[in-house]
Scaffold this motif. Structure first.
Motif, PDB file in Angstrom:
ATOM      1  N   TRP A   1      20.017  16.359  42.368  1.00 57.67           N
ATOM      2  CA  TRP A   1      18.698  16.262  42.977  1.00 57.67           C
ATOM      3  C   TRP A   1      18.667  15.208  44.078  1.00 57.67           C
ATOM      4  O   TRP A   1      18.007  15.395  45.098  1.00 57.67           O
ATOM      5  N   ALA A   2      19.358  14.095  43.858  1.00 57.57           N
ATOM      6  CA  ALA A   2      19.397  13.042  44.881  1.00 57.57           C
ATOM      7  C   ALA A   2      20.049  13.571  46.159  1.00 57.57           C
ATOM      8  O   ALA A   2      19.584  13.304  47.274  1.00 57.57           O
ATOM      9  N   ARG A   3      21.126  14.335  46.013  1.00 55.42           N
ATOM     10  CA  ARG A   3      21.830  14.900  47.171  1.00 55.42           C
ATOM     11  C   ARG A   3      20.955  15.914  47.889  1.00 55.42           C
ATOM     12  O   ARG A   3      20.872  15.927  49.122  1.00 55.42           O
ATOM     13  N   LEU A   4      20.280  16.766  47.132  1.00 54.73           N
ATOM     14  CA  LEU A   4      19.433  17.788  47.737  1.00 54.73           C
ATOM     15  C   LEU A   4      18.252  17.141  48.463  1.00 54.73           C
ATOM     16  O   LEU A   4      17.886  17.542  49.579  1.00 54.73           O
ATOM     17  N   GLU A   5      17.662  16.136  47.861  1.00 54.42           N
ATOM     18  CA  GLU A   5      16.526  15.450  48.481  1.00 54.42           C
ATOM     19  C   GLU A   5      16.959  14.741  49.762  1.00 54.42           C
ATOM     20  O   GLU A   5      16.251  14.777  50.778  1.00 54.42           O
ATOM     21  N   ALA A   6      18.109  14.093  49.720  1.00 51.58           N
ATOM     22  CA  ALA A   6      18.609  13.401  50.911  1.00 51.58           C
ATOM     23  C   ALA A   6      18.858  14.390  52.051  1.00 51.58           C
ATOM     24  O   ALA A   6      18.526  14.130  53.217  1.00 51.58           O
ATOM     25  N   GLY A   7      19.441  15.545  51.731  1.00 55.39           N
ATOM     26  CA  GLY A   7      19.693  16.560  52.744  1.00 55.39           C
ATOM     27  C   GLY A   7      18.403  17.101  53.328  1.00 55.39           C
ATOM     28  O   GLY A   7      18.296  17.295  54.548  1.00 55.39           O
ATOM     29  N   SER A   8      17.410  17.335  52.471  1.00 55.71           N
ATOM     30  CA  SER A   8      16.126  17.849  52.935  1.00 55.71           C
ATOM     31  C   SER A   8      15.441  16.857  53.870  1.00 55.71           C
ATOM     32  O   SER A   8      14.941  17.224  54.936  1.00 55.71           O
ATOM     33  N   HIS A   9      15.432  15.587  53.486  1.00 57.28           N
ATOM     34  CA  HIS A   9      14.806  14.563  54.325  1.00 57.28           C
ATOM     35  C   HIS A   9      15.533  14.419  55.664  1.00 57.28           C
ATOM     36  O   HIS A   9      14.892  14.251  56.715  1.00 57.28           O
ATOM     37  N   ALA A  10      16.861  14.486  55.639  1.00 55.71           N
ATOM     38  CA  ALA A  10      17.637  14.366  56.875  1.00 55.71           C
ATOM     39  C   ALA A  10      17.348  15.535  57.805  1.00 55.71           C
ATOM     40  O   ALA A  10      17.223  15.359  59.030  1.00 55.71           O
TER      41      ALA A  10
ATOM     42  N   GLY B   1      19.474  32.996  48.715  1.00 56.05           N
ATOM     43  CA  GLY B   1      18.571  33.376  49.790  1.00 56.05           C
ATOM     44  C   GLY B   1      17.145  32.927  49.518  1.00 56.05           C
ATOM     45  O   GLY B   1      16.449  32.439  50.421  1.00 56.05           O
ATOM     46  N   ALA B   2      16.706  33.078  48.264  1.00 56.43           N
ATOM     47  CA  ALA B   2      15.362  32.639  47.898  1.00 56.43           C
ATOM     48  C   ALA B   2      15.255  31.118  47.984  1.00 56.43           C
ATOM     49  O   ALA B   2      14.229  30.579  48.414  1.00 56.43           O
ATOM     50  N   THR B   3      16.311  30.416  47.609  1.00 57.95           N
ATOM     51  CA  THR B   3      16.329  28.956  47.706  1.00 57.95           C
ATOM     52  C   THR B   3      16.225  28.508  49.159  1.00 57.95           C
ATOM     53  O   THR B   3      15.467  27.592  49.492  1.00 57.95           O
ATOM     54  N   ALA B   4      16.978  29.162  50.036  1.00 57.46           N
ATOM     55  CA  ALA B   4      16.931  28.830  51.458  1.00 57.46           C
ATOM     56  C   ALA B   4      15.530  29.049  52.011  1.00 57.46           C
ATOM     57  O   ALA B   4      15.041  28.256  52.831  1.00 57.46           O
ATOM     58  N   ALA B   5      14.861  30.124  51.575  1.00 65.43           N
ATOM     59  CA  ALA B   5      13.510  30.414  52.054  1.00 65.43           C
ATOM     60  C   ALA B   5      12.526  29.334  51.601  1.00 65.43           C
ATOM     61  O   ALA B   5      11.655  28.902  52.369  1.00 65.43           O
ATOM     62  N   VAL B   6      12.657  28.895  50.357  1.00 64.23           N
ATOM     63  CA  VAL B   6      11.785  27.826  49.854  1.00 64.23           C
ATOM     64  C   VAL B   6      12.012  26.541  50.639  1.00 64.23           C
ATOM     65  O   VAL B   6      11.065  25.861  51.051  1.00 64.23           O
ATOM     66  N   MET B   7      13.272  26.205  50.882  1.00 62.49           N
ATOM     67  CA  MET B   7      13.580  24.969  51.596  1.00 62.49           C
ATOM     68  C   MET B   7      13.103  25.038  53.046  1.00 62.49           C
ATOM     69  O   MET B   7      12.626  24.041  53.605  1.00 62.49           O
ATOM     70  N   ARG B   8      13.194  26.201  53.679  1.00 65.17           N
ATOM     71  CA  ARG B   8      12.715  26.340  55.062  1.00 65.17           C
ATOM     72  C   ARG B   8      11.195  26.185  55.100  1.00 65.17           C
ATOM     73  O   ARG B   8      10.655  25.525  55.995  1.00 65.17           O
ATOM     74  N   ALA B   9      10.503  26.779  54.126  1.00 64.33           N
ATOM     75  CA  ALA B   9       9.050  26.620  54.061  1.00 64.33           C
ATOM     76  C   ALA B   9       8.684  25.159  53.808  1.00 64.33           C
ATOM     77  O   ALA B   9       7.709  24.646  54.375  1.00 64.33           O
TER      78      ALA B   9
ATOM     79  N   GLN C   1       1.700  11.597  57.217  1.00 67.02           N
ATOM     80  CA  GLN C   1       2.050  11.107  55.895  1.00 67.02           C
ATOM     81  C   GLN C   1       3.051  12.074  55.294  1.00 67.02           C
ATOM     82  O   GLN C   1       2.809  13.284  55.268  1.00 67.02           O
ATOM     83  N   THR C   2       4.164  11.555  54.857  1.00 65.93           N
ATOM     84  CA  THR C   2       5.180  12.416  54.265  1.00 65.93           C
ATOM     85  C   THR C   2       4.640  13.036  52.988  1.00 65.93           C
ATOM     86  O   THR C   2       4.202  12.319  52.090  1.00 65.93           O
ATOM     87  N   PRO C   3       4.602  14.355  52.879  1.00 65.34           N
ATOM     88  CA  PRO C   3       4.054  14.988  51.685  1.00 65.34           C
ATOM     89  C   PRO C   3       4.929  14.730  50.470  1.00 65.34           C
ATOM     90  O   PRO C   3       6.111  14.420  50.584  1.00 65.34           O
ATOM     91  N   GLU C   4       4.319  14.866  49.301  1.00 66.77           N
ATOM     92  CA  GLU C   4       5.040  14.620  48.053  1.00 66.77           C
ATOM     93  C   GLU C   4       6.113  15.689  47.845  1.00 66.77           C
ATOM     94  O   GLU C   4       5.811  16.868  47.690  1.00 66.77           O
ATOM     95  N   SER C   5       7.367  15.258  47.856  1.00 67.08           N
ATOM     96  CA  SER C   5       8.453  16.222  47.705  1.00 67.08           C
ATOM     97  C   SER C   5       8.512  16.801  46.300  1.00 67.08           C
ATOM     98  O   SER C   5       9.154  17.832  46.086  1.00 67.08           O
TER      99      SER C   5
ATOM    100  N   VAL D   1       7.835  20.398  46.139  1.00 67.61           N
ATOM    101  CA  VAL D   1       8.951  21.270  46.513  1.00 67.61           C
ATOM    102  C   VAL D   1       9.887  21.446  45.328  1.00 67.61           C
ATOM    103  O   VAL D   1      10.320  22.563  45.009  1.00 67.61           O
ATOM    104  N   TRP D   2      10.211  20.342  44.666  1.00 63.83           N
ATOM    105  CA  TRP D   2      11.135  20.439  43.538  1.00 63.83           C
ATOM    106  C   TRP D   2      10.515  21.241  42.399  1.00 63.83           C
ATOM    107  O   TRP D   2      11.224  21.933  41.667  1.00 63.83           O
ATOM    108  N   SER D   3       9.187  21.181  42.257  1.00 61.97           N
ATOM    109  CA  SER D   3       8.520  21.995  41.252  1.00 61.97           C
ATOM    110  C   SER D   3       8.686  23.485  41.562  1.00 61.97           C
ATOM    111  O   SER D   3       8.937  24.303  40.662  1.00 61.97           O
ATOM    112  N   LEU D   4       8.566  23.837  42.850  1.00 59.73           N
ATOM    113  CA  LEU D   4       8.801  25.222  43.248  1.00 59.73           C
ATOM    114  C   LEU D   4      10.220  25.654  42.911  1.00 59.73           C
ATOM    115  O   LEU D   4      10.453  26.754  42.397  1.00 59.73           O
ATOM    116  N   LEU D   5      11.184  24.790  43.216  1.00 61.21           N
ATOM    117  CA  LEU D   5      12.576  25.141  42.939  1.00 61.21           C
ATOM    118  C   LEU D   5      12.836  25.230  41.441  1.00 61.21           C
ATOM    119  O   LEU D   5      13.596  26.106  41.001  1.00 61.21           O
ATOM    120  N   ARG D   6      12.225  24.356  40.664  1.00 61.93           N
ATOM    121  CA  ARG D   6      12.403  24.450  39.217  1.00 61.93           C
ATOM    122  C   ARG D   6      11.908  25.793  38.699  1.00 61.93           C
ATOM    123  O   ARG D   6      12.528  26.414  37.832  1.00 61.93           O
TER     124      ARG D   6
END
Length: 203
Positions: A89-98, A153-161, A176-180, A183-188
């Motif tokens: 999760w830390a890696r995914l969050e870092a990539g998303s923020h970057a 593919g569904a994961t990529a679509a969620v991350m793009r949204a 204001q940076t929205p609460e990530s 997003v993680w709740s959607l992925l869960r």
């Protein structure tokens, strides 16, 4: 389609300058509407010279979109196996923020991101998300009862949204940076299932 060999014999700086001019035009006017003549004029060479580097407008567009995709993947970096769920999760969050930060700083890439990703159905972009899903399956919290390519593919679509959602917040009058966690709740929810280990973000 790729640029002709003579393009690759230009210096890296000259290649990037040409692609930057074309990227700006395609981003401003759209991949379907940008003028090839105006692009090559702005890049500083004649139409005759342009055909030494590209077969035509579609060839140039493909080069620009390929470059945009490379830039996005460069920001994400290759996915490497996580030691545990918390590391995942830390890696995914870092990539998303970057990626959000890059798209915010490079509006041309943002404008062309969907077109670039749309041309990469069988390449490195879906491969990155398949690696993410495979790693989560290895760690036991991503479902295995759905085809991996479909889930990626569904994961990529969620991350793009999620990226677009975050960028909309950053463009607001009082950004204001929205609460990530949303997003993680959607992925869960996407990744969970009877075949998974319960799914959920580790804390």
């Amino acid at each position: 389609m790729t640029p002709l060999p003579r393009f690759h014999r230009l210096t890296a700086e000259r290649q990037e300058a040409i692609l930057a001019v074309a990227r700006a035009h395609f981003a401003e006017h759209g991949p379907a509407s940008a003028s090839y003549n105006k692009i090559i004029e702005a890049a500083g060479f004649s139409k005759t010279a342009a055909y030494q580097y590209f077969d035509g407008r579609e060839d140039l567009l493909a080069a620009v979109l390929g470059d945009v995709l490379d830039r996005l993947l460069g920001v994400l970096g290759p996915w490497t196996p996580a030691p545990d769920e918390a590391g995942f999760w830390a890696r995914l969050e870092a990539g998303s923020h970057a990626l959000v930060a890059h798209l915010h700083a490079h509006p041309d890439d943002l404008a062309l991101a969907d077109a670039a990703v749309g041309r990469a159905r069988d390449g490195a972009w879906p491969g990155w998300f398949e690696a993410v899903v495979a790693d989560g399956q290895r760690l036991g919290f991503i479902r295995t009862d759905v085809d991996r390519a479909l889930l990626a593919g569904a994961t990529a679509a969620v991350m793009r949204a999620a990226d677009e959602w975050a960028l909309t917040a950053l463009r607001a009058a009082e950004p204001q940076t929205p609460e990530s966690d949303q997003v993680w709740s959607l992925l869960r929810g996407l990744w969970g299932g009877a075949a998974a280990g319960g799914g959920g973000r580790a804390h």
